[in-house]
Design a protein around this motif. Structure first.
Motif, PDB file in Angstrom:
ATOM      1  N   GLU A  52      -7.561 -13.077 115.829  1.00 13.56           N
ATOM      2  CA  GLU A  52      -8.407 -12.407 116.826  1.00 13.56           C
ATOM      3  C   GLU A  52      -7.596 -11.401 117.647  1.00 13.56           C
ATOM      4  OE1 GLU A  52     -10.234 -16.095 115.510  1.00 13.56           O
ATOM      5  OE2 GLU A  52      -8.271 -15.684 116.388  1.00 13.56           O
ATOM      6  N   LEU A  94      -8.331  -7.372 117.599  1.00 13.47           N
ATOM      7  CA  LEU A  94      -8.581  -6.663 118.854  1.00 13.47           C
ATOM      8  C   LEU A  94      -7.566  -5.548 119.051  1.00 13.47           C
ATOM      9  CD1 LEU A  94     -10.130  -6.487 121.558  1.00 13.47           C
ATOM     10  CD2 LEU A  94      -8.473  -8.112 122.488  1.00 13.47           C
ATOM     11  N   SER A 108     -10.894  -3.999 126.298  1.00 17.43           N
ATOM     12  CA  SER A 108     -10.349  -5.295 125.884  1.00 17.43           C
ATOM     13  C   SER A 108     -11.318  -6.443 126.167  1.00 17.43           C
ATOM     14  CB  SER A 108      -9.014  -5.555 126.586  1.00 17.43           C
ATOM     15  OG  SER A 108      -9.187  -5.688 127.987  1.00 17.43           O
ATOM     16  N   ALA A 119     -13.225  -8.500 123.430  1.00 16.69           N
ATOM     17  CA  ALA A 119     -12.682  -9.676 122.743  1.00 16.69           C
ATOM     18  C   ALA A 119     -13.605 -10.873 122.865  1.00 16.69           C
ATOM     19  CB  ALA A 119     -11.307 -10.020 123.330  1.00 16.69           C
ATOM     20  N   TYR A 151     -11.520 -14.103 121.172  1.00 19.97           N
ATOM     21  CA  TYR A 151     -10.196 -14.079 121.800  1.00 19.97           C
ATOM     22  C   TYR A 151     -10.372 -14.300 123.299  1.00 19.97           C
ATOM     23  CZ  TYR A 151      -5.581 -12.425 123.220  1.00 19.97           C
ATOM     24  OH  TYR A 151      -4.320 -12.336 123.760  1.00 19.97           O
ATOM     25  N   GLU A 181      -9.563 -13.555 126.457  1.00 19.08           N
ATOM     26  CA  GLU A 181      -8.993 -12.711 127.502  1.00 19.08           C
ATOM     27  C   GLU A 181      -9.717 -13.003 128.813  1.00 19.08           C
ATOM     28  OE1 GLU A 181     -10.962  -9.771 128.725  1.00 19.08           O
ATOM     29  OE2 GLU A 181     -12.490 -10.955 127.728  1.00 19.08           O
TER      30      GLU A 181
END
Length: 721
Positions: free
Chosen positions: A237, A241, A310, A313, A318, A320
């Motif tokens: 992941e 990303l 970002s 994600a 992912y 974050e």
């Protein structure tokens, strides 16, 4: 004797700031009422508000982070781990995107036409398709990598598999990095004051202190059974990303580089050549410093956009910052507190990154840009402008090699996409095929077009989609038709679309937003968001330029806050908070439309504000002298000019808004991308996700290229005028 009265400055200041104070109190009171209402709704649900939840156990694990966080650790540690993940992605992706963007930009400026065309072909699809769609493609491609037993090893102790990337890890490197940065910073400042001897002395001191630091340990990844042990193992992941953000933003940075180099005055280049500088030195000492000053502001915007993107994600798993906060909101129900934390963190990141780049720009631009008169490099190829005189045989050899590489790539693509492709049939027909499985698209066209709409609703939805597509074609293509005819045809097409969905006047059933899906959702979201954003953007631009301090500050605060916060955060805010404000019963489509409209309006407001500033003040003064009221002057004099000036940049915002409609699938709106995800989610068609996502990408690419062509046409007309 008569006393002379002197005007008190305090009274003037009071009259000047009283309206602003009144507006501030009114807006603050409204905000306080909304917050109290949301807290009341949360209390009615049995949820105790406040930020005390940050010190409660989170109850979930952060699977990947530089900070070790356990489920029994408090929420603030989990949020800190998510922030570290966001910063890790930014630290890795920004330099890579910069390097790739500079390379693509320089190739696009090359005098070699074939190389420049290749760069343009690479950049166009990356710019004109949604970044979320690209992330899905990269994620699926990485999942097709070999398993751990057959992992690729391009370099010693570097392993690549469908579980991610395994790299050697360094333990204890942080003290060395801190010392190196401190020595370089202090030595550079000392060199500016005392010369090169001070820099050499600082390096000697660092060399003497180096043995006192702890030893660095290298941890190599080693296969253990069916897995790996040791080293740094970023997940698949994280890799998807990072690759997606790097490639997407590199396309924009390439255009920034090209525009910055073309802005370099020819006189500076000719002066460097007259001094006997080699082409490489002309590029390094003349073109690059000037282009950096021009490129830094838009480059800073791309860095901020990468940090905000970002948050996507959350769609690929992912963890974050935004994904962790979303999990915390889901567990605690504290939507207002969670969104407030996200807004505060992202605004802080934007201020720090933007402020640092602005300070760097101010420091290196304080002496002025140099020669700003005369011709620019413009369309002249970079290497010719720098004075390069390559030998003919080298150019021919490069053309031959590039032509062969393009021929091989084109044949491979044609063989996969057409010659060996499977066009119809079930998944078993594609199991042994060596080419693309377009049957995955053909067999799932009803799901892509209509989503989960019932069979009786698909006919009216198809009519509505056809009418909306025809209306878009009339708006973009029928530029030479008389305005009244175009307006009448556009109104008729919109009436057909509205009639198909409402059943009026032929008595059909009403199809509400809760039942929409697929292509219909994407079209209506894009059209409705753009139509609602234009008047709101114009109002915000006028309010920000008004003489009312409170209104101007309120508009500026709203615009900057919306621009500084990721759209994903705004969508989640609409999804969690709007039902509390409006008492429930709000459809997800309405939430997504509200967030997209506000986001697009704030971006467009800055474009319109710049266009309004470009109009001389004498235009309004002349209109008022002719007896026009302000509203009539704006409608007849100011707005036509501002619209012409802002048209190219505004259409760029429209292209971004069309691509942003793909993000609504994050909050559960079943648009085209959501339908594609549903197709891929099935086990039967999961191996053919690339074909499904490519079909959706072609839809966005066609819309973006059409808008981009209209923008270039308008820009050309504006230039002729």
């Amino acid at each position: 004797m008569t006393a002379t009265a002197f005007p008190l400055p305090i009274a003037g200041l009071w009259r000047r700031w009283l309206p602003a104070l009144a507006w501030t109190l009114v807006l603050g009171g409204m905000a306080a009422m909304l917050v109290l209402h949301i807290e009341g709704v949360q209390a009615a649900r049995g949820i105790q508000g406040g930020f005390g939840f940050l010190f409660q156990p989170a109850g979930f694990r952060i699977s990947e982070s530089l900070l070790n966080v356990a489920p029994e650790d408090p929420y603030w540690m989990s949020i800190a781990a998510g922030l570290v993940n966001t910063l890790t992605v930014a630290i890795v992706a920004i330099p890579l995107a910069t390097a790739l963007g500079i390379a693509l930009g320089l190739v696009g400026l090359s005098s070699h036409r074939l190389a420049a065309r290749c760069a343009a072909i690479i950049i166009a699809p990356l710019r004109n398709t949604p970044v979320l769609l690209q992330l899905f493609v990269w994620y699926g491609l990485l999942l097709r990598l070999p398993d751990m037993r057959q992992a690729w090893s391009p370099l010693p102790s570097v392993l690549l598999s469908n579980r991610g990337l395994a790299l050697p890890a360094l333990h204890g490197w942080l003290p060395y990095a801190v010392v190196a940065l401190a020595v370089l910073a202090l030595g550079w400042r000392a060199r500016r004051r005392w010369g090169n001897g001070a820099l050499a002395a600082s390096l000697v001191v660092a060399a003497l202190a180096w043995p006192l630091l702890p030893a660095v340990q290298v941890d190599l990844p080693v296969r253990r059974g069916l897995g790996l042990q040791g080293g740094w193992q970023p997940s698949i992941e994280f890799a998807a990303l990072t690759i997606g953000l790097v490639v997407f933003h590199a396309a924009y940075i390439a255009d920034i580089v090209r525009a910055a180099v073309r802005a370099v005055p020819v006189g500076l280049v000719e002066a460097g050549q007259a001094m006997g500088l080699t082409p490489w030195k002309v590029l390094r000492l003349v073109i690059a410093p000037y282009a950096m000053r021009v490129a830094l502001p838009p480059y800073a915007n791309q860095c901020l956009a990468l940090v905000k993107n970002s948050t996507l994600a959350i769609a690929i798993g992912y963890q974050e910052l935004m994904a962790v906060i979303n999990t915390a909101i889901t567990q605690t129900g504290l939507a207002l507190e969670g969104i407030a934390l996200a807004v505060a963190v992202y605004l802080t990141l934007a201020l720090c990154l933007g402020g640092g780049l602005s300070a760097w720009n101010a420091r290196h631009s304080r002496h002025g840009p140099g020669d700003t008169h005369g011709a620019r490099l413009g369309e002249r190829p970079l290497w010719n402008a720098a004075g390069s005189k390559a030998r003919p045989w080298r150019g021919r050899l490069a053309s031959a090699v590039l032509a062969v590489a393009l021929a091989v790539a084109a044949w491979t693509l044609l063989d996969w996409a057409v010659l060996r492709a499977v066009w119809q049939g079930d998944p078993s027909a594609c199991a042994n095929a060596a080419g693309a499985c377009w049957a995955a698209v053909g067999e799932n066209l009803p799901l892509l077009f209509f989503g989960t709409m019932a069979e009786p609703d698909r006919g009216p939805a198809l009519v509505a989609c056809a009418a909306l597509l025809a209306a878009i074609a009339v708006t973009l293509a029928a530029r030479r038709a008389p305005p009244r005819m175009r307006a009448a045809l556009l109104a008729a097409l919109l009436a057909v679309a509205a009639g198909a969905l409402t059943g009026f006047p032929w008595g059909g059933a009403l199809i509400g937003p809760q039942r929409w899906g697929g292509l219909l959702v994407t079209l209506i979201l894009a059209i409705a968001a753009l139509a609602a954003a234009v008047p709101l953007a114009f109002a915000l631009a006028l309010l920000r330029r008004s003489g009312n301090r409170a209104g101007s500050l309120a508009a500026a605060g709203l615009i900057e806050a919306v621009r500084g916060v990721p759209l994903v955060t705004q969508l989640l805010f609409a999804s969690f908070v709007l039902p509390m404000l409006l008492g429930g019963g709000v459809s997800k489509f309405s939430m997504a439309l509200a967030a997209l409209t506000l986001h697009t309006a704030c971006l467009l407001a800055e474009v319109l504000r710049g266009a309004l500033q470009a109009i001389p003040p004498g235009q309004m003064m002349a209109a008022r002298a002719l007896g026009m009221r302000p509203a009539l002057a704006y409608a007849c004099v100011i707005w036509p000019q501002a619209r012409r000036i802002a048209a190219p940049a505004a259409l760029g915002v429209f292209v971004g808004a069309v691509k942003d409609t793909s993000l609504v699938s994050i909050i559960g709106v079943f648009d085209v991308l959501g339908a594609a995800k549903a197709v891929v989610a099935g086990t039967a068609w999961r191996p053919y996700h690339v074909e499904v996502y490519l079909a959706v990408a072609l839809l966005y690419l066609a819309a973006s290229l059409a808008l981009s062509r209209v923008a270039r046409r308008m820009e050309g007309r504006a230039g002729l005028r």
